[in-house]
Design an enzyme around this catalytic site. Structure first.
Site, PDB file in Angstrom:
ATOM      1  N   CYS A   1       7.966   9.854  10.731  1.00 28.95           N
ATOM      2  CA  CYS A   1       7.505   9.821   9.332  1.00 28.95           C
ATOM      3  C   CYS A   1       6.523  10.945   9.037  1.00 28.95           C
ATOM      4  O   CYS A   1       6.121  11.131   7.888  1.00 28.95           O
ATOM      5  CB  CYS A   1       6.873   8.477   9.000  1.00 28.95           C
ATOM      6  SG  CYS A   1       7.889   7.076   9.477  1.00 28.95           S
TER       7      CYS A   1
ATOM      8  N   CYS B   1       4.866  -3.420   1.829  1.00 28.20           N
ATOM      9  CA  CYS B   1       5.671  -2.463   2.599  1.00 28.20           C
ATOM     10  C   CYS B   1       6.259  -1.401   1.671  1.00 28.20           C
ATOM     11  O   CYS B   1       6.766  -1.730   0.596  1.00 28.20           O
ATOM     12  CB  CYS B   1       6.848  -3.167   3.276  1.00 28.20           C
ATOM     13  SG  CYS B   1       6.356  -4.545   4.318  1.00 28.20           S
ATOM     14  N   SER B   2       6.224  -0.146   2.088  1.00 33.35           N
ATOM     15  CA  SER B   2       6.899   0.888   1.307  1.00 33.35           C
ATOM     16  C   SER B   2       8.391   0.579   1.315  1.00 33.35           C
ATOM     17  O   SER B   2       8.903  -0.015   2.270  1.00 33.35           O
ATOM     18  CB  SER B   2       6.630   2.273   1.901  1.00 33.35           C
ATOM     19  OG  SER B   2       6.929   2.296   3.273  1.00 33.35           O
TER      20      SER B   2
ATOM     21  N   LYS C   1       3.531   3.314  -0.924  1.00 39.73           N
ATOM     22  CA  LYS C   1       4.018   2.044  -1.458  1.00 39.73           C
ATOM     23  C   LYS C   1       4.669   2.193  -2.824  1.00 39.73           C
ATOM     24  O   LYS C   1       5.704   1.555  -3.093  1.00 39.73           O
ATOM     25  CB  LYS C   1       2.852   1.040  -1.545  1.00 39.73           C
ATOM     26  CG  LYS C   1       3.213  -0.273  -2.232  1.00 39.73           C
ATOM     27  CD  LYS C   1       4.279  -1.044  -1.467  1.00 39.73           C
ATOM     28  CE  LYS C   1       4.905  -2.148  -2.294  1.00 39.73           C
ATOM     29  NZ  LYS C   1       5.945  -1.636  -3.208  1.00 39.73           N
TER      30      LYS C   1
ATOM     31  N   HIS D   1       8.474   6.376  -0.134  1.00 38.14           N
ATOM     32  CA  HIS D   1       8.345   6.909   1.225  1.00 38.14           C
ATOM     33  C   HIS D   1       9.693   7.367   1.779  1.00 38.14           C
ATOM     34  O   HIS D   1      10.234   6.778   2.713  1.00 38.14           O
ATOM     35  CB  HIS D   1       7.720   5.826   2.116  1.00 38.14           C
ATOM     36  CG  HIS D   1       7.527   6.232   3.548  1.00 38.14           C
ATOM     37  ND1 HIS D   1       7.310   7.534   3.939  1.00 38.14           N
ATOM     38  CD2 HIS D   1       7.522   5.487   4.696  1.00 38.14           C
ATOM     39  CE1 HIS D   1       7.180   7.576   5.276  1.00 38.14           C
ATOM     40  NE2 HIS D   1       7.313   6.355   5.749  1.00 38.14           N
TER      41      HIS D   1
END
Lengths: 385, 385
Positions: free
Chosen positions: A83, A206-207, A328, A332
């Site tokens: 990421c 959570c994204s 978020k 992402h």
């Protein structure tokens, strides 16, 4: 040492882009950045991406994207660090300019996560962790973050409300960002009533899964004024790492890679935490917001969630953070995220952040995480006076 | 501009390493290189790899390998450019030293191709080409090279024997290389009687599937003598690209990326073709040997096969090429190949090439190709007097 500036940026909306391929997404963002810089050709290209091989059956994204933007022939290289691929691509582009081997460099990130089966996306994400030591147990990437979340709550007596506040502020900021994946404001109550993905992590912590691309054009600072009236200096670009597996670490609530990359960046840019006007942190999951505020040295260990609850990370607070919505709410798209952060900080420092403008912002900082704090890229950007 | 030297190298044998994982292979090569340089720690790590995500379910190889060699924490980055991943990793490490942001840099490449189903390896390889424009047709990577092979034969009236000579010389050289995948000498007759993989390409004209890793330690040239009596200067490191798809090109028998990268390298190193004492070319398939000799400017277009037939590429000939066996006989563990070339040239220039030593070799050149001539990394190495 040669100094580096950003002279143009661009990005796509983070979305389910059913009609756009990996190539189209990257080209959209890259052409916007080129247009913003008033540049038709670059000397080199760096592409950040994590999972195009596994999800789209396409590797070799350096040459692939050079061709896509009409520049086959130039040196073009893909970099990957889970990421943090986007932040690391910016870092390599920065280094190319510093080395003097290139003047104009395009750095970009792209990820296409829809159009793949959800189990495949989960399989792709856990490849950021150690397949032989950790992933084989069947734990997901979300599950690992949930363990950190629970440990944080127990160790620091943090309340679920305090941690849930981080995504709430993100969403509040994203309302004004037309490139964000989610534009709706949410409340702490709604976060905590949303379904668990991995207890104690709720889905609204959570994204999401989304497609997107972002890009920036770098050049030597001394030449930046030829291209723009508002160049932004890259005052520091650092990368640090840690073990992949959590069981190898002494402390699960301090990401030493964040600390190392940030401390080196402060030293290179010759600034301290109090000089930072606007911040981007890698909140792929709510807990990573407070944790990052602590690791970067803005608050003491264990106080990140309280700081957020007080509203200090909102625009208008002491430390406006993720002013375009963060992972978020802006979204992402993995390999692009670190570049989105750079694009958004650039807009803030250029005074182009619209309703979420942080008045008089001069220094911005971005932290981009790969894995569970395994690779961290930190950038410090500064308005050129 | 800061100059760069190689102060240590190491590699594993290319083989079916059933007992060694991706991690073990890389660590083996990296620790040998560190020991060769007499260095315990480096400032940064670059890992070249193409397909570990798809074949091993493992991404994030930068941090992963930093941990594997006992250096979690350092900046560690994976780069990918299909079969040129290794050469491109060396290029990024080179740039890191030139920039002054790092002194000691470990560059390495690794690929584990056995322990995966053959159709999966074929699927992984074709990801070097364009999935949407080319790979979807079902053509394999071997198939594309066979088309080039046939076109070369027809255009230049080249005989199958002349092209088959390239792997024959490779095997002849590999007999003396204990790290080579294949140690048996072969004949032109045996090559042409071996089964077709994709007509007109015989199986003995194709590099095999194998596991391997190679590594080198870079540092500023001015500091190199502190570590070794025989430092090797990296006199040039260049990368160029071309379109992925063959249908986008004007000429299928000239790889413009090879020409661009090589011409820039000659210019930077201030040498011409006649100064090159020992050469490494990327002969993943036999036809790429002659073609590369031509693109790099050693012989005129269409004369590469004849030049090989005359024995000029063998040790003792005018232009000793692939003196450790090349991709065909040393082996082609994709992401490691470009680094193997650097290791082998270093040995030649240090006078450590054993029975295949090219007497008095001072300048070596390596060409590493990703895709069908899509990304080319060129390195020119020079013995320090």
């Amino acid at each position: 040492v040669r100094k580096v500036a950003i002279i143009g940026v661009g990005c796509t909306k983070v979305d389910d882009h059913w009609g756009k391929s990996l190539r189209n997404l990257f080209a959209d963002a890259a052409l916007k950045a080129l247009e913003d810089a008033g540049v038709e050709r670059v000397d080199a290209l760096y592409v950040g991406n994590m999972s195009s091989g596994f999800l789209q059956g396409q590797e070799h994204l350096g040459a692939f994207m050079a061709d896509a933007i009409g520049m086959p022939g130039i040196p073009a290289i893909k970099v990957e660090a889970a990421c943090a691929s986007g932040g690391v691509a910016v870092h390599e582009g920065f280094k190319a300019v510093v080395s003097g081997l290139a003047d104009l460099v395009l750095v970009g990130g792209v990820e296409k996560m829809t159009d793949a089966l959800t189990p495949h996306v989960s399989s792709a994400m856990i490849m950021a962790e150690d397949q032989e030591y950790t992933a084989y147990t069947g734990i997901t990437f979300v599950g690992l973050n949930a363990l950190i979340h629970r440990l944080y709550m127990e160790t620091f007596k943090a309340q679920p409300e305090e941690i849930a506040m981080f995504p709430v502020v993100d969403h509040q900021h994203a309302v004004n960002n037309s490139f964000a994946q989610f534009h709706s404001a949410i409340t702490v109550d709604r976060v905590l009533k949303s379904p668990f993905v991995a207890d104690p992590l709720h889905i609204l912590e959570c994204s999401g899964i989304g497609d997107g691309a972002a890009a920036a054009i770098l050049c030597p600072l001394e030449k930046a004024q030829e291209f723009t009236d508002t160049p932004i200096e890259v005052a520091a670009s650092t990368v640090a790492t840690d073990t992949l597996s959590l069981h190898e670490r002494d402390n699960l609530l301090t990401f030493s890679a964040s600390q190392k990359a940030a401390n080196k960046a402060y030293e290179i840019a010759k600034i301290g935490q109090s000089d930072v006007d606007v911040l981007e942190v890698h909140d792929a999951f709510s807990i990573l917001g407070p944790l990052s505020l602590e690791d970067l040295g803005f608050v003491r260990k264990g106080e990140g969630a309280k700081f957020t609850m007080e509203g200090q990370t909102a625009v208008g607070g002491k430390l406006p953070t993720n002013t375009f919505g963060g992972l978020k709410a802006r979204g992402h798209p993995v390999g692009a995220t670190g570049v989105y952060q750079i694009v958004e900080l650039t807009w803030q420092l250029q005074g182009e952040a619209g309703k979420n403008q942080v008045n008089g912002a001069e220094i911005g900082m971005a932290q981009n995480i790969g894995g569970i704090g395994t690779t961290v890229a930190v950038h410090i950007l500064r308005r050129v006076k």
